[in-house]
Design an enzyme around this catalytic site. Structure first.
Site, PDB file in Angstrom:
ATOM      1  N   HIS A 115      -1.159 -12.230   0.378  1.00  0.00           N
ATOM      2  CA  HIS A 115      -2.007 -11.245  -0.289  1.00  0.00           C
ATOM      3  C   HIS A 115      -2.790 -11.791  -1.481  1.00  0.00           C
ATOM      4  O   HIS A 115      -3.964 -11.493  -1.653  1.00  0.00           O
ATOM      5  CB  HIS A 115      -1.159 -10.059  -0.733  1.00  0.00           C
ATOM      6  CG  HIS A 115      -1.921  -8.788  -0.874  1.00  0.00           C
ATOM      7  ND1 HIS A 115      -1.327  -7.558  -0.841  1.00  0.00           N
ATOM      8  CD2 HIS A 115      -3.238  -8.545  -1.059  1.00  0.00           C
ATOM      9  CE1 HIS A 115      -2.230  -6.608  -0.987  1.00  0.00           C
ATOM     10  NE2 HIS A 115      -3.405  -7.179  -1.133  1.00  0.00           N
ATOM     11  N   ARG A 116      -2.161 -12.524  -2.352  1.00  0.00           N
ATOM     12  CA  ARG A 116      -2.836 -13.150  -3.488  1.00  0.00           C
ATOM     13  C   ARG A 116      -2.144 -14.463  -3.799  1.00  0.00           C
ATOM     14  O   ARG A 116      -0.959 -14.626  -3.497  1.00  0.00           O
ATOM     15  CB  ARG A 116      -2.821 -12.242  -4.731  1.00  0.00           C
ATOM     16  CG  ARG A 116      -3.909 -11.164  -4.688  1.00  0.00           C
ATOM     17  CD  ARG A 116      -4.076 -10.484  -6.025  1.00  0.00           C
ATOM     18  NE  ARG A 116      -5.195  -9.554  -6.009  1.00  0.00           N
ATOM     19  CZ  ARG A 116      -6.463  -9.893  -6.238  1.00  0.00           C
ATOM     20  NH1 ARG A 116      -6.772 -11.153  -6.511  1.00  0.00           N
ATOM     21  NH2 ARG A 116      -7.421  -8.992  -6.211  1.00  0.00           N
ATOM     22  N   THR A 133     -11.901   4.427   3.588  1.00  0.00           N
ATOM     23  CA  THR A 133     -11.902   5.882   3.614  1.00  0.00           C
ATOM     24  C   THR A 133     -10.951   6.410   4.683  1.00  0.00           C
ATOM     25  O   THR A 133     -10.819   5.826   5.760  1.00  0.00           O
ATOM     26  CB  THR A 133     -13.316   6.431   3.856  1.00  0.00           C
ATOM     27  OG1 THR A 133     -13.257   7.869   3.872  1.00  0.00           O
ATOM     28  CG2 THR A 133     -13.885   5.950   5.190  1.00  0.00           C
ATOM     29  N   TYR A 143       0.842  -1.197   0.000  1.00  0.00           N
ATOM     30  CA  TYR A 143       0.000   0.000   0.000  1.00  0.00           C
ATOM     31  C   TYR A 143       0.883   1.256   0.000  1.00  0.00           C
ATOM     32  O   TYR A 143       1.651   1.493   0.932  1.00  0.00           O
ATOM     33  CB  TYR A 143      -0.922   0.013   1.213  1.00  0.00           C
ATOM     34  CG  TYR A 143      -2.038  -1.016   1.164  1.00  0.00           C
ATOM     35  CD1 TYR A 143      -2.343  -1.697  -0.009  1.00  0.00           C
ATOM     36  CD2 TYR A 143      -2.796  -1.301   2.299  1.00  0.00           C
ATOM     37  CE1 TYR A 143      -3.368  -2.629  -0.053  1.00  0.00           C
ATOM     38  CE2 TYR A 143      -3.822  -2.236   2.262  1.00  0.00           C
ATOM     39  CZ  TYR A 143      -4.103  -2.894   1.091  1.00  0.00           C
ATOM     40  OH  TYR A 143      -5.112  -3.821   1.049  1.00  0.00           O
ATOM     41  N   SER A 173     -13.099  -3.509  -0.443  1.00  0.00           N
ATOM     42  CA  SER A 173     -13.775  -2.630  -1.408  1.00  0.00           C
ATOM     43  C   SER A 173     -15.299  -2.741  -1.305  1.00  0.00           C
ATOM     44  O   SER A 173     -15.982  -3.017  -2.296  1.00  0.00           O
ATOM     45  CB  SER A 173     -13.317  -2.944  -2.834  1.00  0.00           C
ATOM     46  OG  SER A 173     -11.985  -2.543  -3.027  1.00  0.00           O
ATOM     47  N   SER A 189      -5.652 -14.097   1.439  1.00  0.00           N
ATOM     48  CA  SER A 189      -6.502 -13.119   0.775  1.00  0.00           C
ATOM     49  C   SER A 189      -6.684 -13.538  -0.678  1.00  0.00           C
ATOM     50  O   SER A 189      -5.696 -13.854  -1.359  1.00  0.00           O
ATOM     51  CB  SER A 189      -5.861 -11.732   0.848  1.00  0.00           C
ATOM     52  OG  SER A 189      -6.660 -10.759   0.210  1.00  0.00           O
ATOM     53  N   ASN A 190      -7.925 -13.594  -1.119  1.00  0.00           N
ATOM     54  CA  ASN A 190      -8.253 -13.924  -2.504  1.00  0.00           C
ATOM     55  C   ASN A 190      -7.864 -15.356  -2.892  1.00  0.00           C
ATOM     56  O   ASN A 190      -7.539 -15.623  -4.048  1.00  0.00           O
ATOM     57  CB  ASN A 190      -7.583 -12.919  -3.465  1.00  0.00           C
ATOM     58  CG  ASN A 190      -7.904 -11.484  -3.116  1.00  0.00           C
ATOM     59  OD1 ASN A 190      -9.048 -11.063  -3.181  1.00  0.00           O
ATOM     60  ND2 ASN A 190      -6.890 -10.727  -2.726  1.00  0.00           N
ATOM     61  N   GLN A 196      -9.590 -12.928   2.874  1.00  0.00           N
ATOM     62  CA  GLN A 196     -10.053 -11.601   2.492  1.00  0.00           C
ATOM     63  C   GLN A 196     -10.503 -11.639   1.039  1.00  0.00           C
ATOM     64  O   GLN A 196      -9.734 -12.014   0.141  1.00  0.00           O
ATOM     65  CB  GLN A 196      -8.909 -10.594   2.687  1.00  0.00           C
ATOM     66  CG  GLN A 196      -9.361  -9.163   2.806  1.00  0.00           C
ATOM     67  CD  GLN A 196      -8.229  -8.243   3.215  1.00  0.00           C
ATOM     68  OE1 GLN A 196      -7.670  -7.533   2.375  1.00  0.00           O
ATOM     69  NE2 GLN A 196      -7.861  -8.248   4.479  1.00  0.00           N
TER      70      GLN A 196
END
Length: 313
Positions: A125-126, A279, A52, A223, A155-156, A177
């Protein structure tokens, strides 16, 4: 703030978590306000990833966390790794690396940037096509033994990828995730269209949501206000008048924002999904967090589902 169990453990997290992907765009003082606002509304879960802002988001988090009035016990802090970024290529190429060395070094860098001694959870992460469960297991064991990571997840990942990895681990994978929202409903569409031949009957994810429920893995929805593959925000977007009208109608009735209703829609699913909002705006955090305490009826849930362009057999 409603609380949920994280996996099959005694750890309790807020139903809404704060993702810090966009924290790299904030000043340290702005980030302090963001973190303190999240804490004030009952959010006790931070989600990050080493990619990120190419690491900048975690740096800003670390500086803001240190400057704030918050303590380490105020947040369950999670990060992700495994996506390989090459600064020599201006970060334009995405690849993966689940090697033991890469994972160990990545966690050390994460902890340094965030200014903390340990992660409550680390996610891969992936999926990496070259992942070796034995090598990942060695990395996880080393990180846990050193007190640097307490829990692990992914994740994923689809169910078979989870199974492949889990069989080599001594730790239980607690989290998966996944992208899921009012405008990204693939994980449930094929169930509704069982025994049909239309496009929505196709299972792209191998039943990952049902698998997660059966194996007591917490699904974290990323998201929650986006459509497509992070193509943009559907809240207030003129491209989606029907779903916005449905969200606004319930927002008026519940005394909340459309974002809160969209979050409540995800939380209405019995899988006990945790919603990750991204956000950085304190006012939007306050608005969205109200979704954790809004109970939608089944028919209100279906009203939104149909307004999003879905159909029922």
């Amino acid at each position: 703030m409603r609380q949920i169990k994280i996996g099959d453990t005694n750890f309790i997290g807020s139903a809404i978590a704060l993702g810090i992907m966009r924290m790299n765009a904030l000043t340290v003082n702005e980030a302090v306000k963001t973190l303190e606002t999240a804490h004030d509304v009952g959010i006790n879960y931070i989600d990050s990833a080493d990619v990120y802002g190419h690491g900048k988001s975690e740096e800003i988090f670390g500086q803001a966390f240190k400057k704030s009035l918050l303590t380490r016990d105020d947040f369950y802090i999670q990060s992700k790794t495994g996506i390989y970024e090459n600064p020599d290529l201006n970060y334009k190429t995405t690849r993966y690396d689940f090697s033991q060395k890469y994972i160990i070094n990545a966690v050390d860098d994460i902890l340094s940037r965030m200014g903390i001694d340990y992660l409550d959870s680390l996610l891969l992460h992936r999926p990496d096509a070259l992942m070796d469960p034995a090598e990942i297991a060695a990395a996880f064991d080393e990180l846990q033994a050193a007190g640097k990571v307490r829990h692990f997840g992914v994740s994923n990942f689809n169910p078979m990828q989870v199974e492949l990895l889990q069989q080599g681990l001594s730790q239980k994978l607690l989290i998966n995730q996944l992208q899921f929202s009012v405008m990204h409903t693939g994980p449930i569409d094929f169930n509704i269209h069982t025994n049909m031949t239309d496009e929505r009957s196709i299972d792209h994810d191998r039943g990952v949501l049902d698998y997660s429920r059966l194996h007591k893995m917490t699904v974290q929805a990323w998201s929650p206000f986006q459509y497509g593959q992070i193509e943009g925000n559907f809240i207030g977007n003129p491209k989606f008048p029907e779903v916005n009208a449905a969200l606004q109608k319930l927002a008026y009735q519940k005394g909340a924002s459309k974002n809160a209703i969209a979050a409540a829609w995800i939380l209405r699913h019995p899988a006990k999904i945790q919603v990750i909002i991204g956000t950085m705006n304190p006012e939007h955090i306050i608005d969205s967090a109200k979704g954790a305490d809004i109970a939608l009826t089944a028919q209100e849930w279906y009203d939104i589902y149909l307004a999003a362009g879905n159909d029922l057999p």
